[in-house]
Write a protein that holds these residues in place. Structure first.
Motif, PDB file in Angstrom:
ATOM      1  N   LEU A  84       0.844  -1.294  -0.139  1.00  0.00           N
ATOM      2  CA  LEU A  84      -0.052   0.005   0.004  1.00  0.00           C
ATOM      3  C   LEU A  84       0.857   1.241  -0.016  1.00  0.00           C
ATOM      4  O   LEU A  84       1.768   1.288   0.574  1.00  0.00           O
ATOM      5  CB  LEU A  84      -0.971   0.057   1.367  1.00  0.00           C
ATOM      6  N   ASN A 137      -7.418  -0.375  -0.397  1.00  0.00           N
ATOM      7  CA  ASN A 137      -7.664  -1.515   0.576  1.00  0.00           C
ATOM      8  C   ASN A 137      -9.310  -1.301   1.312  1.00  0.00           C
ATOM      9  O   ASN A 137      -9.336  -1.718   2.438  1.00  0.00           O
ATOM     10  CB  ASN A 137      -6.800  -1.319   1.735  1.00  0.00           C
ATOM     11  N   ASP A 151     -10.210   3.541  -4.073  1.00  0.00           N
ATOM     12  CA  ASP A 151     -10.244   2.928  -2.709  1.00  0.00           C
ATOM     13  C   ASP A 151     -11.680   3.451  -2.133  1.00  0.00           C
ATOM     14  O   ASP A 151     -11.985   3.611  -0.757  1.00  0.00           O
ATOM     15  CB  ASP A 151      -9.224   3.836  -1.667  1.00  0.00           C
ATOM     16  N   ASN A 173     -11.431  -4.638  -3.419  1.00  0.00           N
ATOM     17  CA  ASN A 173     -10.601  -4.957  -4.912  1.00  0.00           C
ATOM     18  C   ASN A 173     -11.200  -6.294  -5.256  1.00  0.00           C
ATOM     19  O   ASN A 173     -10.830  -6.281  -6.631  1.00  0.00           O
ATOM     20  CB  ASN A 173      -9.196  -5.370  -4.355  1.00  0.00           C
ATOM     21  N   GLU A 223      -5.707   5.087   0.361  1.00  0.00           N
ATOM     22  CA  GLU A 223      -4.484   4.003   0.128  1.00  0.00           C
ATOM     23  C   GLU A 223      -4.838   3.580  -1.401  1.00  0.00           C
ATOM     24  O   GLU A 223      -5.987   3.294  -1.764  1.00  0.00           O
ATOM     25  CB  GLU A 223      -4.718   3.133   1.020  1.00  0.00           C
ATOM     26  N   SER A 239      -2.642   0.385  -4.035  1.00  0.00           N
ATOM     27  CA  SER A 239      -2.091  -0.614  -3.937  1.00  0.00           C
ATOM     28  C   SER A 239      -1.537  -0.981  -5.426  1.00  0.00           C
ATOM     29  O   SER A 239      -0.615  -1.762  -5.667  1.00  0.00           O
ATOM     30  CB  SER A 239      -2.681  -1.875  -3.348  1.00  0.00           C
ATOM     31  N   THR A 242      -2.192  -7.346  -7.941  1.00  0.00           N
ATOM     32  CA  THR A 242      -1.438  -6.191  -7.430  1.00  0.00           C
ATOM     33  C   THR A 242      -0.102  -6.076  -7.975  1.00  0.00           C
ATOM     34  O   THR A 242       0.757  -5.248  -7.302  1.00  0.00           O
ATOM     35  CB  THR A 242      -1.340  -6.284  -5.867  1.00  0.00           C
TER      36      THR A 242
END
Length: 320
Positions: free
Chosen positions: A44, A75, A195, A199, A248, A250, A279
């Motif tokens: 992250l 996240n 975010d 996900n 955040e 990722s 990711t």
């Protein structure tokens, strides 16, 4: 062998103060390099409180498909959405720099967004003090410290005693369930933000280039996108539980096309390829002869395979 690389190059990382700053990522010298390292690892990157941002360049232009084009992972989870506003830019002058016009992605809350917004944060008297802020709407307050994160919350590489961020401000997504701040739900918006959704929901984590608008709210009609900026969009602090709301990130990449295992054949992938997680974490190198092994592994993991095709028809296999 098919060369597979991360789809973005971080140009700048400008987080606002927050409880994850200086650790997600830890910054030694260059904050952009630190952010890139975390994304390369599938870790992250926190943008801190409202106004904090990350700017990146795509390794190749993302052509406007008039469908979902770009996916941003964070996240978020149910009642844990920290929406980030997304801005896009097209390298119209062709110089390879992010110096052309930026266009806001008009998500579901666009009509309720303040599009000309600024906020200033002030260096605290000590590393154990709360961080004061004041914004262009007359709001004043503090980024509160908590017992879970003991590092300094003010970006360590910033030498100035005050830092001002320009951007936009989303409406609140806060549902104070008990009315006293003891139980807070961070509700997701309908569409168009980073975010903002788990996900596992590819569509909810993706945007269309067609959603980009100019400063007057008119469609930008971008033929392609070369640069992306993500900015924490909601101003909220709560010393008793979540601290500050902070977006955040990722992963950022062109939107993948989900494919069932039965559709993966010798004709749909190259002779050699590398498999990565969604990711960007490396899974392994495979050839078409390894398809039975790969399918078995994906089946055991209860994963789908997605095939990501870019402008140059490179393919990236990812676990979903």
């Amino acid at each position: 062998m098919l060369a597979l690389i991360l789809s973005i190059i971080v140009i700048s990382y400008n987080p606002a103060p927050g409880q994850f700053i200086n650790v997600l990522p830890a910054v030694a010298d260059d904050p952009a390099v630190a952010a890139q390292t975390n994304l390369d690892r599938g870790s992250l990157v926190s943008l801190g409180a409202v106004g904090g941002s990350l700017t990146a360049q795509f390794s190749e232009p993302i052509i406007n498909s008039h469908d979902y084009d770009i996916t941003v992972y964070g996240n978020a989870f149910e009642n844990g959405s920290e929406p980030g506003i997304i801005f896009l830019s097209y390298d119209e002058n062709g110089n390879g720099l992010a110096d052309d016009i930026w266009y806001e992605v008009a998500g579901s809350e666009y009509e309720h967004t303040i599009h000309s917004y600024s906020i200033t944060y002030y260096r605290p008297a000590s590393d154990t003090s709360n961080i004061r802020y004041r914004d262009s709407e007359g709001n004043e307050g503090f980024i509160p410290r908590n017992t879970f994160h003991q590092q300094p919350y003010y970006p360590s590489w910033i030498t100035e005693d005050a830092i001002t961020y320009q951007g936009a401000l989303l409406p609140s997504n806060i549902n104070d369930v008990n009315g006293d701040g003891s139980l807070v739900h961070l509700e997701s918006f309908d569409f168009g933000y980073a975010d903002n959704a788990p996900n596992s929901d590819l569509t909810a984590c993706s945007i269309k280039i067609d959603w980009a608008v100019d400063s007057l709210g008119n469609p930008a009609n971008l033929p392609q996108v070369d640069f992306i900026r993500i900015q924490t969009g909601v101003l909220y602090t709560n010393a008793s539980n979540i601290g500050e709301l902070s977006t955040e990130v990722s992963a950022i990449h062109p939107t993948a096309t989900l494919t069932s295992l039965d559709d993966i054949t010798d004709n749909t992938i190259p002779e050699e390829f590398d498999a990565y997680t969604i990711t960007g974490q490396f899974i392994g190198h495979y050839t078409i002869h390894d398809l039975p092994e790969l399918k078995a592994r994906l089946s055991i993991l209860n994963c789908q395979l997605s095939i990501l095709k870019g402008k140059s028809q490179t393919i990236k296999l990812m676990l979903k």
